[in-house]
Motif scaffolding. Structure first.
Motif, PDB file in Angstrom:
ATOM      1  N   LEU A 109      -5.794  -8.542  -3.549  1.00  0.00           N
ATOM      2  CA  LEU A 109      -5.012  -7.468  -4.165  1.00  0.00           C
ATOM      3  C   LEU A 109      -3.521  -7.728  -3.959  1.00  0.00           C
ATOM      4  CD1 LEU A 109      -5.117  -4.506  -5.389  1.00  0.00           C
ATOM      5  CD2 LEU A 109      -4.931  -3.727  -3.038  1.00  0.00           C
ATOM      6  N   TYR A 110      -3.169  -8.092  -2.719  1.00  0.00           N
ATOM      7  CA  TYR A 110      -1.757  -8.344  -2.414  1.00  0.00           C
ATOM      8  C   TYR A 110      -1.298  -9.699  -2.943  1.00  0.00           C
ATOM      9  CZ  TYR A 110      -2.027  -4.155   0.377  1.00  0.00           C
ATOM     10  OH  TYR A 110      -2.194  -2.868   0.781  1.00  0.00           O
TER      11      TYR A 110
ATOM     12  N   MET B   1       0.785  -6.435  -6.313  1.00  0.00           N
ATOM     13  CA  MET B   1      -0.020  -5.229  -6.546  1.00  0.00           C
ATOM     14  C   MET B   1       0.679  -4.367  -7.599  1.00  0.00           C
ATOM     15  SD  MET B   1      -1.658  -2.665  -3.780  1.00  0.00           S
ATOM     16  CE  MET B   1      -0.165  -1.846  -3.344  1.00  0.00           C
ATOM     17  N   GLU B   5      -3.114  -0.024  -9.194  1.00  0.00           N
ATOM     18  CA  GLU B   5      -3.778  -0.209  -7.897  1.00  0.00           C
ATOM     19  C   GLU B   5      -3.242   0.782  -6.888  1.00  0.00           C
ATOM     20  OE1 GLU B   5      -6.160  -2.253  -7.578  1.00  0.00           O
ATOM     21  OE2 GLU B   5      -5.914  -3.792  -9.136  1.00  0.00           O
ATOM     22  N   LYS B   8      -4.728   4.109  -7.512  1.00  0.00           N
ATOM     23  CA  LYS B   8      -6.120   4.137  -7.053  1.00  0.00           C
ATOM     24  C   LYS B   8      -6.194   4.358  -5.550  1.00  0.00           C
ATOM     25  CE  LYS B   8      -8.911   1.064  -9.765  1.00  0.00           C
ATOM     26  NZ  LYS B   8      -9.356  -0.334  -9.752  1.00  0.00           N
ATOM     27  N   ILE B   9      -5.398   3.589  -4.834  1.00  0.00           N
ATOM     28  CA  ILE B   9      -5.396   3.700  -3.368  1.00  0.00           C
ATOM     29  C   ILE B   9      -4.922   5.090  -2.952  1.00  0.00           C
ATOM     30  CG2 ILE B   9      -4.297   2.859  -1.262  1.00  0.00           C
ATOM     31  CD1 ILE B   9      -4.199   0.085  -2.608  1.00  0.00           C
ATOM     32  N   GLU B  12      -7.598   7.680  -3.493  1.00  0.00           N
ATOM     33  CA  GLU B  12      -8.614   7.572  -2.437  1.00  0.00           C
ATOM     34  C   GLU B  12      -8.158   8.318  -1.186  1.00  0.00           C
ATOM     35  OE1 GLU B  12      -9.635   3.512  -1.481  1.00  0.00           O
ATOM     36  OE2 GLU B  12     -10.388   3.209  -3.517  1.00  0.00           O
ATOM     37  N   ALA B  13      -6.884   8.090  -0.812  1.00  0.00           N
ATOM     38  CA  ALA B  13      -6.357   8.729   0.394  1.00  0.00           C
ATOM     39  C   ALA B  13      -6.300  10.244   0.228  1.00  0.00           C
ATOM     40  CB  ALA B  13      -4.969   8.180   0.706  1.00  0.00           C
ATOM     41  N   ARG B 309      -2.050   6.716   9.931  1.00  0.00           N
ATOM     42  CA  ARG B 309      -2.578   5.496   9.324  1.00  0.00           C
ATOM     43  C   ARG B 309      -1.781   4.267   9.743  1.00  0.00           C
ATOM     44  NH1 ARG B 309      -2.538   8.365   3.779  1.00  0.00           N
ATOM     45  NH2 ARG B 309      -2.774   6.357   2.776  1.00  0.00           N
ATOM     46  N   LYS B 311      -2.470   2.118  11.935  1.00  0.00           N
ATOM     47  CA  LYS B 311      -3.372   0.972  12.052  1.00  0.00           C
ATOM     48  C   LYS B 311      -3.653   0.371  10.672  1.00  0.00           C
ATOM     49  CE  LYS B 311      -6.729  -1.117  14.659  1.00  0.00           C
ATOM     50  NZ  LYS B 311      -6.710  -1.502  16.073  1.00  0.00           N
ATOM     51  N   GLU B 312      -3.932   1.261   9.735  1.00  0.00           N
ATOM     52  CA  GLU B 312      -4.191   0.800   8.361  1.00  0.00           C
ATOM     53  C   GLU B 312      -2.996   0.021   7.829  1.00  0.00           C
ATOM     54  OE1 GLU B 312      -5.097   3.905   5.467  1.00  0.00           O
ATOM     55  OE2 GLU B 312      -4.256   2.632   3.901  1.00  0.00           O
ATOM     56  N   ILE B 315      -2.997  -3.380   9.386  1.00  0.00           N
ATOM     57  CA  ILE B 315      -4.009  -4.246   8.766  1.00  0.00           C
ATOM     58  C   ILE B 315      -3.492  -4.771   7.430  1.00  0.00           C
ATOM     59  CG2 ILE B 315      -6.312  -4.327   7.761  1.00  0.00           C
ATOM     60  CD1 ILE B 315      -7.098  -2.133   9.828  1.00  0.00           C
ATOM     61  N   ARG B 316      -2.996  -3.844   6.610  1.00  0.00           N
ATOM     62  CA  ARG B 316      -2.523  -4.254   5.280  1.00  0.00           C
ATOM     63  C   ARG B 316      -1.397  -5.279   5.392  1.00  0.00           C
ATOM     64  NH1 ARG B 316      -4.428  -1.174   1.034  1.00  0.00           N
ATOM     65  NH2 ARG B 316      -5.559   0.706   1.631  1.00  0.00           N
ATOM     66  N   LYS B 317      -0.496  -5.038   6.345  1.00  0.00           N
ATOM     67  CA  LYS B 317       0.627  -5.967   6.490  1.00  0.00           C
ATOM     68  C   LYS B 317       0.147  -7.325   6.992  1.00  0.00           C
ATOM     69  CE  LYS B 317       4.837  -3.801   6.515  1.00  0.00           C
ATOM     70  NZ  LYS B 317       6.160  -3.789   7.109  1.00  0.00           N
ATOM     71  N   ALA B 321       0.378  -7.521   2.817  1.00  0.00           N
ATOM     72  CA  ALA B 321       1.068  -6.499   2.038  1.00  0.00           C
ATOM     73  C   ALA B 321       2.565  -6.637   2.264  1.00  0.00           C
ATOM     74  CB  ALA B 321       0.605  -5.116   2.464  1.00  0.00           C
ATOM     75  N   ASP B 325       4.804  -3.160  -1.348  1.00  0.00           N
ATOM     76  CA  ASP B 325       3.414  -2.704  -1.526  1.00  0.00           C
ATOM     77  C   ASP B 325       3.137  -1.450  -0.703  1.00  0.00           C
ATOM     78  OD1 ASP B 325       2.781  -4.890  -3.180  1.00  0.00           O
ATOM     79  OD2 ASP B 325       2.377  -6.157  -1.441  1.00  0.00           O
ATOM     80  N   GLN B 329       2.564   2.427  -1.994  1.00  0.00           N
ATOM     81  CA  GLN B 329       1.336   3.138  -1.670  1.00  0.00           C
ATOM     82  C   GLN B 329       1.625   4.575  -1.217  1.00  0.00           C
ATOM     83  OE1 GLN B 329      -1.184   1.217   1.264  1.00  0.00           O
ATOM     84  NE2 GLN B 329      -2.194   3.174   1.697  1.00  0.00           N
TER      85      GLN B 329
END
Lengths: 231, 405
Positions: A109-110, B1, B5, B8-9, B12-13, B309, B311-312, B315-317, B321, B325, B329
């Motif tokens: 995605l990224y 991204m 997208e 969408k993310i 979801e959140a 978030r 931690k999230e 993870i993304r970074k 990300a 990005d 988000q």
């Protein structure tokens, strides 16, 4: 593949300077399976963060795939992480709200991969780690071993130059741990460069090369007697 | 991204935390809907005022003596003045009438009904919105012959006679010391009272009689205090009135003495409108504060969400990300929360203001522009109040973020 010269990392905690890495030199070739060991505070985690482009060295050079990355920051480092590095963490670090497949799709995605291709490649990666039947499960519906396999699939999916695993078996029972190590070995045999940080000698011994860290310096760097195992 | 997208993310959140998202939206919903309700309430009241003025006559004006300047009798407006004015301004004037008014009583057995006795000419029904239920209004011949005829409204007819077909019946009115008897020649439909029955006050019933008759009764002869005028559509009342005054001043040799004053319905209306607009703006601004509070609510929740978030984000970074990005988000999440809140607020606001409009007898007007503006405005509230939390998220150090539990 990885060339590190005179790499130092100094943290400042108030007035005190902590030398986490002291002029470390290290070469890792393509296709190697290397373990990094050492007690806590030895600098192995710092090295791991720098190797993974999550952190920057204070001094020295770091070439990854012939690209000099020690000077890079921000988005440039993010791109390197995305394209060159696959992470596997002790605590899995999956996104809990997303399905296994969506987690695997995330690096793509990224990377700007189109949705259709993303899905295909994610399904393929899930197959590689033997989780084709668990693709739509959320992380909390998976066992520890399964979670770690999803994480490995996610790490692999962008075809990184190196796979960095930080205590990947630390949260797993012996059986799952063995399964995970089998996957790493299989991937290494197929040509992936794997770097593993661990404090368990049995796990470290699976690698062909074991590097011991102490006080920010390499104490020992040797090929294991079980070198043939990987081959 | 890409944006899709991010949306969408973000969705979801938002759905993962339904209750919290809804409560956050509530601030925006209340803010947007109160602004819409206040603004349309202002519009409804302006429409109401306009309607009242229309029933009274938007082109109406009054030209009369200014008592402050101590006018002498020779300054009074004469019959001849009126004749000259109506000839000179026949293109502009629809109707013009002097009026002499006094209050009187009609005695019906033991009951006294107070009335307002107005002497007017035959043009008066072109000034006041008079429509006849039975019979006719006063005629020119009534003036000339000083006939003792009267036009009353149906309410008064019902009060006195208990019915409305009272043509050719007689009424006698006590006026100060004298007593006069009139034959009813016309019954008017009940006129709407400007601004309704405010405070339960009911103005006395009107009885119109020929002005010549009234003059005789009160002892005035062809000398009037002022004129009620109704201009034709498209005439500029102020400019025409000035020209009329200059003619009168010339005839009375009183130039520059400011002996005559004017009132126009138009200037009164525009003044009332101005006051209403300011009032709407002020109350609207107060309502807008609630929108601001709602925006701060969005910021607060986004800050909590970013911390939660961490931690999230780590993870993304770690996975690649970029700054942009992560920024997108969280920014998109704030915008969506605000925009959904805005849309619900618009619907709620339209519903309430429609109910109000219908309750006051107006057709509810749903302006597409107001929906668009409100939605865009709430989305920009999202951008404004979402920027700081999103920036905080995107600037996080991946190592620290990953360690966060």
């Amino acid at each position: 593949m990885i060339k590190i010269q005179d790499l130092s990392k100094i943290y400042k905690i108030g007035e005190i300077e902590v030398h986490a890495l002291k002029k470390v030199n290290l070469h890792i070739e393509v296709g190697e399976f290397t373990s990094i060991m050492g007690p806590s505070g030895s600098g192995k985690s710092t090295l791991m963060n720098i190797l993974g482009c999550l952190d920057r060295p204070t001094n020295g050079y770091y070439y990854l795939d012939d690209i000099r990355v020690d000077q890079m920051k921000g988005d440039a480092l993010a791109a390197i992480r995305n394209q060159k590095i696959g992470f596997v963490f002790q605590s899995f670090n999956l996104l809990s709200r997303s399905s296994a497949l969506k987690n695997v799709e995330l690096p793509m995605l990224y990377a700007g991969v189109k949705p259709k291709e993303r899905r295909e490649r994610a399904i393929e990666a899930m197959g590689k780690v033997g989780l084709s039947d668990r693709m739509h499960h959320k992380p909390n519906e998976l066992s520890g071993g399964q979670k770690q396999r999803v994480a490995i699939a996610r790490a692999l999916v962008n075809n990184p130059a190196i796979l960095l695993a930080d205590e990947p078996t630390g949260n797993l029972d012996t059986k799952s741990g063995t399964e995970i190590m089998d996957i790493f070995q299989k991937l290494n045999v197929e040509g992936t460069t794997v770097i593993l940080v661990t404090h368990e000698p049995e796990i470290a011994a699976i690698a062909r090369r074991v590097i011991h860290f102490r006080d920010g310096e390499i104490e020992d760097d040797h090929e294991t007697s079980k070198a043939e195992v990987g081959l | 991204m890409n944006l899709l997208e991010s949306i969408k993310i973000a969705l979801e959140a938002i759905f993962a935390n339904k209750m919290r998202s809804l409560l956050t939206m509530l601030g925006i919903i209340i803010g947007i809907s109160s602004v819409i309700i206040i603004v349309s309430l202002g519009q409804v009241s302006q429409q109401m005022i306009l309607k009242e003025f229309e029933s009274f006559g938007v082109n109406r004006a009054y030209l009369g003596l200014s008592w402050r300047e101590n006018p002498r009798q020779r300054d009074y407006i004469s019959k001849e003045d009126i004749g000259i004015l109506s000839d000179a301004f026949s293109d502009e004037i629809k109707g013009m009438s002097p009026s002499v008014t006094d209050s009187g009583k009609i005695v019906k057995r033991t009951e006294e009904i107070s009335v307002e006795l107005s002497g007017v000419n035959e043009e008066f029904n072109k000034i006041e919105n008079i429509s006849m239920k039975k019979g006719r209004f006063l005629l020119e011949s009534d003036m000339k012959t000083r006939r003792s005829v009267a036009v009353i409204d149906e309410k008064l007819a019902l009060k006195i006679f208990g019915r409305t077909d009272v043509l050719d019946e007689e009424i006698s009115v006590d006026l100060r010391s004298s007593k006069a008897t009139f034959i009813i020649v016309g019954v008017m439909k009940e006129m709407p009272v400007p601004f309704g029955n405010m405070g339960g006050y009911e103005p006395p019933a009107k009885v119109y009689i020929p002005i010549s008759n009234m003059e005789q009764m009160v002892g005035m002869n062809g000398m009037y205090w002022g004129l009620d005028i109704n201009f034709r559509k498209g005439v500029n009342p102020d400019e025409t009135l000035n020209r009329m005054i200059s003619i009168i001043e010339r005839r009375h040799n009183s130039q520059g003495k400011n002996l005559y004053i004017t009132y126009t319905a138009e200037s009164e209306l525009s003044m009332v409108n101005k006051v209403m607009s300011i009032l709407t703006l002020v109350v609207g601004a107060i309502a807008a504060i609630s929108l601001l509070v709602g925006g701060i609510g969005v910021m607060n929740i986004m800050l909590v969400s970013v911390t939660e978030r961490t931690k999230e984000i780590g993870i993304r970074k770690a996975i690649g990300a970029k700054y942009k990005d992560v920024m997108m988000q969280f920014l998109v999440e704030a915008i969506i929360i605000s925009a959904i809140g805005g849309i619900i607020g618009v619907m709620f606001g339209i519903l309430i203001s429609s109910i109000i409009a219908i309750a006051f007898g107006f057709t509810p007007a749903v302006s597409l522009l107001s929906i668009l503006v409100a939605t865009l405005f709430s989305a920009s509230v999202g951008i404004f109040f979402g920027y700081y939390p999103a920036r905080k998220a995107s600037k996080m150090d991946p190592i620290n973020a990953l360690r966060y539990e």
